[in-house]
Design an enzyme around this catalytic site. Structure first.
Site, PDB file in Angstrom:
ATOM      1  N   GLY A   1       0.837  -1.210   0.000  1.00  0.00           N
ATOM      2  CA  GLY A   1       0.000   0.000   0.000  1.00  0.00           C
ATOM      3  C   GLY A   1       0.866   1.252   0.000  1.00  0.00           C
ATOM      4  O   GLY A   1       0.677   2.173  -0.814  1.00  0.00           O
ATOM      5  N   HIS A   2       1.849   1.280   0.926  1.00  0.00           N
ATOM      6  CA  HIS A   2       2.784   2.418   0.954  1.00  0.00           C
ATOM      7  C   HIS A   2       3.571   2.496  -0.358  1.00  0.00           C
ATOM      8  O   HIS A   2       3.781   3.582  -0.899  1.00  0.00           O
ATOM      9  CB  HIS A   2       3.781   2.252   2.097  1.00  0.00           C
ATOM     10  CG  HIS A   2       3.174   2.159   3.466  1.00  0.00           C
ATOM     11  ND1 HIS A   2       3.183   1.005   4.205  1.00  0.00           N
ATOM     12  CD2 HIS A   2       2.554   3.085   4.223  1.00  0.00           C
ATOM     13  CE1 HIS A   2       2.604   1.223   5.372  1.00  0.00           C
ATOM     14  NE2 HIS A   2       2.200   2.475   5.406  1.00  0.00           N
TER      15      HIS A   2
ATOM     16  N   GLY B   1      -3.411   7.565   1.241  1.00  0.00           N
ATOM     17  CA  GLY B   1      -4.225   6.427   0.823  1.00  0.00           C
ATOM     18  C   GLY B   1      -5.695   6.608   1.158  1.00  0.00           C
ATOM     19  O   GLY B   1      -6.044   7.102   2.234  1.00  0.00           O
TER      20      GLY B   1
HETATM   21  P1  AMP Z   1       0.422   4.603   7.759  1.00  0.00           P
HETATM   22  O1  AMP Z   1       1.844   4.186   7.684  1.00  0.00           O
HETATM   23  O2  AMP Z   1      -0.519   3.512   8.145  1.00  0.00           O
HETATM   24  O3  AMP Z   1       0.229   5.888   8.546  1.00  0.00           O
HETATM   25  O4  AMP Z   1      -0.005   4.956   6.274  1.00  0.00           O
HETATM   26  C1  AMP Z   1       0.732   5.894   5.503  1.00  0.00           C
HETATM   27  C2  AMP Z   1      -0.044   6.185   4.246  1.00  0.00           C
HETATM   28  O5  AMP Z   1      -0.223   4.980   3.506  1.00  0.00           O
HETATM   29  C3  AMP Z   1      -1.444   6.745   4.524  1.00  0.00           C
HETATM   30  O6  AMP Z   1      -1.731   7.758   3.574  1.00  0.00           O
HETATM   31  C4  AMP Z   1      -2.316   5.543   4.329  1.00  0.00           C
HETATM   32  O7  AMP Z   1      -3.633   5.857   3.928  1.00  0.00           O
HETATM   33  C5  AMP Z   1      -1.588   4.819   3.212  1.00  0.00           C
HETATM   34  N1  AMP Z   1      -1.956   3.409   3.200  1.00  0.00           N
HETATM   35  C6  AMP Z   1      -1.887   2.531   4.238  1.00  0.00           C
HETATM   36  N2  AMP Z   1      -2.376   1.335   3.865  1.00  0.00           N
HETATM   37  C7  AMP Z   1      -2.770   1.455   2.582  1.00  0.00           C
HETATM   38  C8  AMP Z   1      -3.363   0.569   1.628  1.00  0.00           C
HETATM   39  N3  AMP Z   1      -3.668  -0.695   1.932  1.00  0.00           N
HETATM   40  N4  AMP Z   1      -3.629   1.045   0.394  1.00  0.00           N
HETATM   41  C9  AMP Z   1      -3.343   2.344   0.075  1.00  0.00           C
HETATM   42  N5  AMP Z   1      -2.789   3.212   0.913  1.00  0.00           N
HETATM   43  C10 AMP Z   1      -2.500   2.784   2.143  1.00  0.00           C
END
Ligand code: AMP
Length: 289
Positions: free
Chosen positions: A45-46, A156
């Site tokens: 995702g990241h 995301g």
């Molecule tokens: P986090 O590390 O969980 O704070 O996420 C960092 C960024 O990655 C945020 O903008 C999230 O929305 C995005 N993100 C996390 N998981 C996913 C995913 N499965 N698909 C798309 N973007 C994601």
């Protein structure tokens, strides 16, 4: 044989840990700059955000910071996965030029007394379930946006409310960075990728695709003509109720701009939910139509 000149690839990404190092690196960096804020434990995702930034930017900056201010549960903060070496490999492969990995003291300088708080949008859903969460998010994102001065920042759709809140904040504060929304990346069984998925037991992991399945049940009802908001929420709850390991925290069918619950779906809507598996809390969403 002379000494081998390292290929530029071997120097990427440049790791910077202080505000000054970041500013220095960005002062001469080609523009536009694309910023991808993360909390590390990087997954596909990241990587999709970093790749999107790569496609649209001359310089890609990823940030890795497990922000204590946005955790409302100490255990969740302490148990959050951290693996810098693996993250740097993922960031490099996805195309990051610079990775900013600051300490807490670097993000929040000694004596820090500024917080950024967005209003009504933060009161529903995640904001209601996680007191203080969005103040932590908006404060750190405002700091990162100010430090990077990027043309674009990538977020995301997985965290749909966060995206809305960050957009609102950037507009309200006159932050020039364009906020770009990126689609949710899922495992083959439909589970939205999350850094928290690795903490699920095998049984919980096997049950977790129920989040996606419940959203798809509501979507199917919508596509069959159902327009009653409560009926759509009930469709989600019905699927979740059949999974004994899943403890729903909220189930929502809301206006995608205000996040107010809808009695009737006469235009676009955002289906969303938070579900606990033991101490692990997962979220997912699906925009209608
Ligand atoms: P986090 O590390 O969980 O704070 O996420 C960092 C960024 O990655 C945020 O903008 C999230 O929305 C995005 N993100 C996390 N998981 C996913 C995913 N499965 N698909 C798309 N973007 C994601």
């Amino acid at each position: 044989m002379g000494e081998a000149t390292p290929a530029p690839e071997a120097l990427r990404p440049l790791v910077v840990r202080t505000r000054t190092e970041l500013r220095t690196a960005l002062a001469t960096a080609p523009r536009p700059i694309g910023l991808v804020p993360t909390m590390g434990a990087l997954h596909e995702g990241h990587a999709s955000l970093i790749r999107r930034a790569r496609a649209e930017s001359a310089t890609v900056v990823a940030t890795i910071f497990v922000n204590p201010r946005q955790f409302n549960e100490t255990a969740d903060f302490e148990e959050y996965a951290r693996d810098e070496a693996a993250d740097l490999t993922t960031a490099r492969e996805a195309g990051a030029d610079i990775v900013f990995i600051p300490t807490v003291e670097e993000v929040y300088p000694a004596g820090s007394q500024t917080t950024v708080r967005v209003g009504a949008l933060t009161e529903a859903l995640e904001g209601a379930a996680r007191p203080g969460h969005f103040e932590g998010v908006t404060t750190v994102v405002a700091i990162l946006l100010c430090l990077a001065g990027a043309e674009r920042a990538y977020f995301g759709q997985k965290d749909a409310q966060q995206l809305l809140v960050v957009r609102r904040m950037a507009l309200d504060l006159g932050i020039a960075t364009e906020i770009v929304a990126c689609p949710i990346v899922r495992e083959p069984d439909g589970l939205a990728m999350s850094s928290r998925n690795v903490r699920l037991t095998p049984e919980q992991r096997a049950a977790a695709p129920v989040l996606r399945a419940s959203l798809l049940a509501a979507r199917a009802a919508y596509e069959a003509g159902e327009r009653d908001g409560e009926a759509l929420r009930t469709a989600i709850r019905g699927v979740l109720a059949a999974e004994p390991l899943a403890a729903p925290e909220y189930v929502s069918c809301a206006d995608p701009a205000t996040l107010r619950e809808l009695a009737r779906v006469d235009g676009p809507a955002l289906l969303s939910l938070a579900v606990r598996f033991g101490s692990i809390r997962l979220i997912d969403n699906d925009p209608l139509p």
